[in-house]
Structures are given as C-alpha cells and as structure tokens.
Design an enzyme around this catalytic site. Structure first.
Site: not given
Ligand code: DX5
Ligand code: ZN
Length: 222
Positions: A34, A7, A65, A32, A176, A36, A138, A67
């Site tokens: 993320d 990520s 991904h 990946h 994840d 948000m 998740m 969010m």
């Molecule tokens: C959290 C993200 C993850 C995050 C995982 O909301 O979707 O992808 O980056 O990070 P670690 O591996 O540190 O839990």
């Molecule tokens: Zn993620």
C-alpha cells in the site's frame, strides 16, 4: 482458486524482514504493498526505495496499490524495484486508458482500484481491450488499515462479476479493506478472486496461526 494478498501496511515496520519470512513460510505467494502519499489519502507509507530493498528477501509476487496523485511518476522505479502488478486508482488519472497501456508495455500486470463511491461501468473500454488484469474493489475508504467493511461492497462485487461474465471480460476481482475471518466467505461468495487482508493477518502478531485459520475458513465453505 481464491488467493490471499496480505498487506504489508499492518506488518512491523521495524522488522519487515521477519514478517516477510513468516508470510512466505505460511504459504503466501503475493504481498500487497500500500503506497500512500499523504495527498490522495491522508496517510504516508513507503515508496519504491523500500520496495527495492524488500525484493531480495522473498520470491513473493509484489502487488503495488498506488494511493497517490500522479501515479505514473512511480511506474519505472516500481518496475525496477521488482513489482509484478501496479494498481492505480481510477480517481487519480485523467487518461486511464493510456495509463494502463503504460503499465502493460512495461510487461507488468495492471490493476484499477475503485473507491467505494466510484462506479465500475466506465472501465468497459480498457477492459474490452484487455488492459485490465485486476479490478480492486475498495471496501473501505482508502488510507488506513483496520477500518470496518462497507456492506454495500458485496453488491458492487456481485455486479462486477455479472458485468464481467456478460461482456466476456478477463480481469480478476480483488477486494481490499475490512476483511476478516467473519466476513471473508461472504466476500468470496459475492465474487472476489483475491482478498487483501491487513489487520486480520497480523492480528495479535499471530501471523502464521491467523493465515492457517483464514485458509481453513475459506476451505470449509467454498
Ligand atoms: C487501505 C489499504 C488496505 C489495508 C487493508 O487503504 O488499501 O490494503 O491495508 O487493511 P485491513 O485489512 O486492516 O482493512
Ligand atoms: Zn490496499
């Protein structure tokens, strides 16, 4: 074949180019992303403009991904930015079947992410119609990297694996949140096909060594 999807969330945002090169040189072929919005989750990261500026830097497959509330608003800009997979949270879309159709019609791979408390069973209809390429389990509440893995996720991954087999479904299982060198093999043994890792990959900024170590740990036990 288990694949790793580091990520970008845990990378050095002041020098993403360098971290992306290091990941690619370490043999990683999927990144990946993320995304948000500070609304569906408390954190804000980046959006399609940043993804577009990263695209020329690497051949890695981009796995977005989302969010965010109203994820469909980002679909065309992410597709234009070179994203290969778009995963939406089931909790954010009222018409999931139609949302997945939209992703597939753009020629992209489609994923559905499930918060820890969200059941997977009502994905049966889009899954039967081959609209789901990936289910993202998740294993922490979404929003931040570096959280602790929720152990009940192992039960959920295993249940999804059996449900997939019993119904002849075709998606892959991505997991994840909170995965590290100590628990990665239990996650794989429960049924994960793809592992997202943020903090464990970037730990102490020893990116190449961490990836090498993780790959060896996977090889030893699987
Ligand atoms: C959290 C993200 C993850 C995050 C995982 O909301 O979707 O992808 O980056 O990070 P670690 O591996 O540190 O839990
Ligand atoms: Zn993620």
């Amino acid at each position: 074949m288990i694949t790793l999807s580091p990520s970008l969330l845990s990378a050095n945002f002041a020098n993403l180019n360098a971290d992306i090169n290091t990941l690619e040189e370490a043999g990683i072929d999927e990144l990946h992303l993320d995304i948000m919005d500070g609304h569906f989750v408390d954190n804000i990261t980046f959006g399609p403009a940043l993804v577009a500026s990263l695209r020329p830097l690497t051949d890695m497959h981009f796995d977005a991904h989302l969010m965010v509330t109203n994820p469909e608003k980002l679909f065309s800009s992410l597709a234009n930015a070179g994203t290969g997979n778009i995963t939406v949270h089931a909790e954010t879309v009222p018409h999931l079947y139609h949302t997945l159709e939209k992703i597939k019609k753009m020629g992209l791979s489609a994923g559905v992410a499930l918060n820890p408390a969200t059941d997977f069973r009502n994905l049966i209809y889009p899954a039967l119609d081959d609209l789901i390429d990936r289910i993202l389990v998740m294993s922490v509440e979404p929003g931040f990297g570096g959280q602790k893995f929720l152990p009940m996720s192992l039960y959920k991954i295993d249940a999804i694996k059996h449900w997939r087999a019993n119904n002849n479904l075709n998606f892959t299982i991505q997991v994840d949140g909170g995965i590290n060198a100590d628990n990665i093999n239990t996650v794989i043994q429960a049924g994960a096909d793809n592992i997202v890792m943020g903090s464990a990959v970037f730990r102490q900024r020893k990116i190449a060594a961490n990836i090498c170590n993780i790959k060896n740990i996977i090889k030893q036990e699987n």
